[in-house]
Write a protein that holds these residues in place. Sequence first.
Motif, PDB file in Angstrom:
ATOM      1  N   ARG A 202       0.835  -1.217   0.000  1.00  0.00           N
ATOM      2  CA  ARG A 202       0.000   0.000   0.000  1.00  0.00           C
ATOM      3  C   ARG A 202       0.864   1.259   0.000  1.00  0.00           C
ATOM      4  N   GLN A 205       2.283   1.986  -3.328  1.00  0.00           N
ATOM      5  CA  GLN A 205       1.213   2.557  -4.151  1.00  0.00           C
ATOM      6  C   GLN A 205       1.005   4.047  -3.822  1.00  0.00           C
ATOM      7  N   GLN A 206       1.005   4.343  -2.511  1.00  0.00           N
ATOM      8  CA  GLN A 206       0.831   5.746  -2.059  1.00  0.00           C
ATOM      9  C   GLN A 206       1.955   6.624  -2.594  1.00  0.00           C
ATOM     10  N   GLU A 209       1.309   7.297  -6.223  1.00  0.00           N
ATOM     11  CA  GLU A 209       0.182   8.226  -6.436  1.00  0.00           C
ATOM     12  C   GLU A 209       0.580   9.648  -6.062  1.00  0.00           C
ATOM     13  N   HIS A 210       1.332   9.777  -4.968  1.00  0.00           N
ATOM     14  CA  HIS A 210       1.724  11.121  -4.550  1.00  0.00           C
ATOM     15  C   HIS A 210       2.708  11.738  -5.553  1.00  0.00           C
ATOM     16  N   GLU A 212       2.734  11.157  -8.697  1.00  0.00           N
ATOM     17  CA  GLU A 212       1.886  11.553  -9.844  1.00  0.00           C
ATOM     18  C   GLU A 212       1.290  12.936  -9.591  1.00  0.00           C
ATOM     19  N   THR A 213       0.811  13.159  -8.347  1.00  0.00           N
ATOM     20  CA  THR A 213       0.203  14.456  -8.018  1.00  0.00           C
ATOM     21  C   THR A 213       1.256  15.555  -8.117  1.00  0.00           C
ATOM     22  N   GLN A 245       5.436   0.594 -15.614  1.00  0.00           N
ATOM     23  CA  GLN A 245       5.119   1.192 -14.309  1.00  0.00           C
ATOM     24  C   GLN A 245       5.761   0.375 -13.170  1.00  0.00           C
ATOM     25  N   SER A 249       8.310   1.839 -10.368  1.00  0.00           N
ATOM     26  CA  SER A 249       8.078   1.872  -8.920  1.00  0.00           C
ATOM     27  C   SER A 249       9.143   1.065  -8.175  1.00  0.00           C
TER      28      SER A 249
END
Length: 460
Positions: A202, A205-206, A209-210, A212-213, A245, A249
């Motif tokens: 998780r 993944q976070q 995602e962060h 990406e932001t 991807q 990561s």
Amino acid sequence: MLFEFDLPTLYLKLNNWTAKYGEIFQFELLGKKFVSLNSSEVLREAFNQEPNATITAARSPTFYGKYILDNYSDIAFASPNQDWTRRRKLGHQVLRAYGEGLSCVESQIKRNLVSVKEYLRSNENKNLDPSEIVEEFVLNTVEILTIGRSFGRNGKLQKILHRLDDLVNLVANPGYDALYGIMPFLRHFPFQMTKNINELHRTKQQMMEHLETLLKDDTTEKGIYHTLKEVMEERDDDGKQWFTQENASTLLMNFVAAAYLTTRGTIMSMIQILAKRPELQKSLQREVDNVIGSDREPSLADRRSCHLTEAFIIESLRYISHVPLLILHAASQDTTISGYTIDKNTIIVPNVWTIHHSEKEFDDPFIFKPERFLDDKGQLLPSNDPVRKRVFAFGSGKRNCLGEVFARSRIFLFISTLMQLAKVIDPDGKSLPDLLPKNMIPGIVLQPQPFEVRFILRSK
Ligand code: HEM
């Protein structure tokens, strides 16, 4: 229990066994064959001379590589093949582009040192555990490398990276890895380790995602992730996406984990060593005063003239040897090392802790002597000098550390700034033990025991 407690201190057992069995020996553990390489000569024959250099560049299968790093999509835990070679080359390119050369990256790191300075000023002469400020410095540099800027200890990215590192350290522990590697179905049972594994997934993944932001922010500052996104768009002639991807990561996970504990361990150890050696501090301060002075900040160009500081960094890496067995290698086919037959799939243990503490390799190996890396004029020995070539803190050959230049330059900026600004002394009312290599906290990356020191500003 054997898994958990014996494997992280395997380097100490191997050191005892070396005294008995010599420069190279084989043993079996958990049903697997191992060969331990215990001298610089044997290590070089295995890692730097063909055909062994290619044969020993493999990694053995790990639970961590298979289940956490998306079936070895990364650099550090995967065995070489064509795709891996492209990934490692890309890793080199992005580190060179964002970590080593760019002056804007250097100025970002210097800005990051401002918070170190403020911390020292506002906590002068107090008993302090320096880990808080060292961890923030190291994670800020990782943020700058990754996304081009840092958000400090209270920023969301740093909290994610900190948690990611803690979890990697738990999950990649060789004891648990061996256990889960033999019985991978354990990951479906509700043990604490299973919870850690799920949380690690998780958190990864976070992080993505962060990032990406953050990528959407309107800023000129760029980091590795900007380039990785571009590479993900590339297609081979057959239309295949060669860098996915998962590759991005897991490459970032390698970099974050490899950069954090190693650099933290080095800087923390250096602070403890300094506190016990006022004479060494005086000599380092004299060098910093002569080369840099007090009116400007240290810069990477100063490394060339700061011979003692550079020797201090190399000696710290040798003395603490905090990646004691590197990352274990494996033989991809049958071979011979130093006259011994090594079977395919044998796990290769580069016994670097023992090499760095062997009297055959270094005079007085348990004495901390930066001067061993200086010539009689006080100049740093060249990197091809036989004494320097016996230091394997970053490995050697085809799997050597990708981040060596980045790590050494960050350590230089931190230590030269510290010496310019402050004196490190014992804590008040408590004793500070000398740092002893055998007393480090075990793990893939050894860490010094928690300690406190005081910082006294030099301008006073
Ligand atoms: C003082 C700091 C550091 C030390 C002592 C260190 C040490 C090492 C060692 C011993 C290895 C294993 C070599 C082998 O298996 O033969 C390694 C691998 C690696 N390191 Fe570092 N490292 C440091 C910092 C960094 C940094 C800052 C990065 C990246 C930002 C990095 C990235 C890597 C990567 C990607 C690998 C895997 C290479 C491969 O498997 O091909 N390291 N490092």
